[in-house]
Design an enzyme around this catalytic site. Structure first.
Site, PDB file in Angstrom:
ATOM      1  N   CYS A   1       0.837  -1.208   0.000  1.00  0.00           N
ATOM      2  CA  CYS A   1       0.000   0.000   0.000  1.00  0.00           C
ATOM      3  C   CYS A   1       0.873   1.260   0.000  1.00  0.00           C
ATOM      4  CB  CYS A   1      -0.923  -0.003   1.217  1.00  0.00           C
ATOM      5  SG  CYS A   1      -0.034   0.165   2.787  1.00  0.00           S
TER       6      CYS A   1
ATOM      7  N   CYS B   1       3.108   1.627   3.060  1.00  0.00           N
ATOM      8  CA  CYS B   1       4.224   0.678   3.032  1.00  0.00           C
ATOM      9  C   CYS B   1       5.328   1.186   2.106  1.00  0.00           C
ATOM     10  CB  CYS B   1       3.745  -0.697   2.580  1.00  0.00           C
ATOM     11  SG  CYS B   1       2.467  -1.411   3.627  1.00  0.00           S
TER      12      CYS B   1
END
Length: 77
Positions: free
Chosen positions: A10, A13
């Site tokens: 994501c 991240c």
């Protein structure tokens, strides 16, 4: 040194991964940065909230995007 960024890939991240790379660059540390997206592997580290950060096998952060300065402090300790 082995640094692992745990997460699904994501946005948060990815930001954490970039911040880790920048912290390593600023500290002039050599390390292998691994991105772990497999949920089984993430769970094996005991991480239930991503992104997670693991340094040399020790979970040092879960569930938040650390800033470069915060990561530098963790890497130096």
């Amino acid at each position: 040194m082995i640094v692992k960024v745990l997460g699904s890939g994501c946005k948060n991240c990815n930001i954490l991964e970039e911040n880790v790379k920048e912290a390593l660059k600023q500290l002039d540390f050599e390390a292998t940065v691994e991105k772990v997206t497999d949920f089984k592997s993430i769970a094996e580290h005991g991480v239930m909230k991503t992104p997670g950060l693991v340094v040399d096998g020790t979970v040092v952060s879960t569930g938040k995007v650390l800033k470069v300065e915060e990561i530098k402090k963790l890497l130096k300790s």
